[in-house]
Enzyme design. Structure first.
Site: not given
Length: 380
Positions: A252, A196, A219, A193, A139, A199, A248, A203, A245
């Site tokens: 899915c 689709c 975001c 995806c 990360d 998301c 999204c 949002c 959050c």
């Protein structure tokens, strides 16, 4: 490496087999070549003002693995699934409203969880190849976890910007290690995806801008982690989210029926969905004792408490007014006082005017601005 011919094919299989015994759910291999396509995306990302400021700003470091480990020949990407269902979750009701931490911060800080697995994997490789050079990242490392995972075949990047793994969905912690061993790379996963756009459509702040890209400045996950005033247009958008959050990911279709549990991720419903009013009373020591083990606590208590006040306004929680008044008149932090005054105005409307007028002159300009705003821009 010592002049001895290394059977990298067998070693790769040994690493894969071992990884599954230490709590790694998915593993893939790729080269240490530059991420040229990512470089172009990041340049556009920064040019458009989409960056959060939390990530490494040096694009070269993010896209050229050998700047981090000059001897790197391969990158091993790993994914660990995390739970998204909270059994025994307490209900949020009038008089006892609750907030919510995003699922990625449930349980022990995922940085600790991932580093433990990466350290064990590194030790295993070193036991096989003593002179190997390794550099692990989770990360906060300079490389893009998602770009590495995608190229290593762990999944494809969906429109929500998350790596979608066939077995784990998007509910994954990602990490990687650079190694000085030339492993055969895995093929990227050929999936998408399709048509689709759920998301993108769902949002709350229209932060998803297409092709897996995100405008971090819009975001909610990013906004809940900022330390300043919440922009006016997003104050009611965050709902009762205290940190992060999941919208999204929740919507899915690829995540349907998926819930991965880990022995070292212990879920505590009362902590992950806490009462809002008691949260406002917490000292720094109490906050660290209660939430310090969560990834969601990394920015300290101020953003969490600010978000808790916004959540009380979202709920129009009249029962919280006594505590909000106490916060507004006694808290030492202007941001928290100001947000509390704003929330009082939002909840009570004209009934709050006498209280706000009585305290107006003793406040500084930024707090006064929120006091007025709370009354004059009330949500109907």
């Amino acid at each position: 490496m010592g002049g001895i011919r290394l059977d990298t094919k067998q070693l790769k299989q040994d690493i894969i087999d071992y990884a599954y015994t230490i709590g790694i759910d998915s593993i893939g291999f790729t080269t240490a070549d530059p991420f040229d396509e990512l470089k172009q995306k990041l340049e556009a990302y920064h040019a458009n003002g989409y960056a959060s400021g939390f990530e490494e700003s040096d694009i070269a470091l993010r896209t050229e693995p050998k700047l981090s480990l000059p001897t790197a020949r391969s990158i091993i990407a790993i994914a660990v699934g995390y739970p998204n269902k909270l059994k025994g979750a307490p209900k949020s009701v009038r008089g006892d409203r609750r907030g919510l931490f995003a699922r990625a911060s449930w349980g022990q800080d995922y940085h600790t969880i991932m580093r433990k697995r990466l350290d064990m994997l590194a030790a295993f490789i070193e036991s096989k190849v003593p002179d190997v050079e390794i550099k692990s990242m989770v990360d906060t490392g300079v490389l893009s976890d998602r770009a590495v995972a995608e190229r290593a075949g762990l999944g494809f990047v969906g429109r929500n910007g998350f790596v979608i793994n066939p077995k784990l969905g998007t509910w994954t912690y990602l990490g990687e290690m650079l190694v000085s061993i030339p492993f055969e790379p895995d093929d990227p996963l050929l999936d998408s995806c399709g048509d689709c756009t759920i998301c993108v459509d769902r949002c709350p702040t229209s932060a998803l801008v297409g092709n897996g890209q995100l405008n971090s400045q819009k975001c909610i996950s990013f906004l809940t982690q900022t330390k300043g005033y919440m922009p006016d247009q997003y104050r009611y958008k965050i709902g009762n989210r205290l940190y992060g959050c999941d919208t999204c990911q929740q919507v899915c279709p690829k995540n349907r029926g998926i819930n991965t549990e880990q022995d070292d991720i212990i879920l505590e419903p009362e902590i992950l969905k806490p009462r809002l009013v008691p949260l406002l009373r917490m000292s720094n020591k109490e906050f660290k004792q209660t939430y310090g083990h969560l990834a969601g606590a990394w920015r300290g208590k101020k953003p969490i408490q600010r978000n808790a006040i916004l959540a009380l306004a979202h709920f129009n929680e009249v029962d919280a007014i006594p505590e909000l008044k106490k916060v507004a008149t006694t808290d030492e932090r202007p941001l928290i006082r100001a947000t509390a005054y704003w929330a009082i105005g939002q909840i009570l409307g004209e009934e709050a005017r006498d209280f706000i007028n009585a305290n107006y002159d003793q406040e500084d300009a930024e707090v006064q601005n929120e006091m007025i705003k709370g009354l004059d821009t009330r949500r109907e």
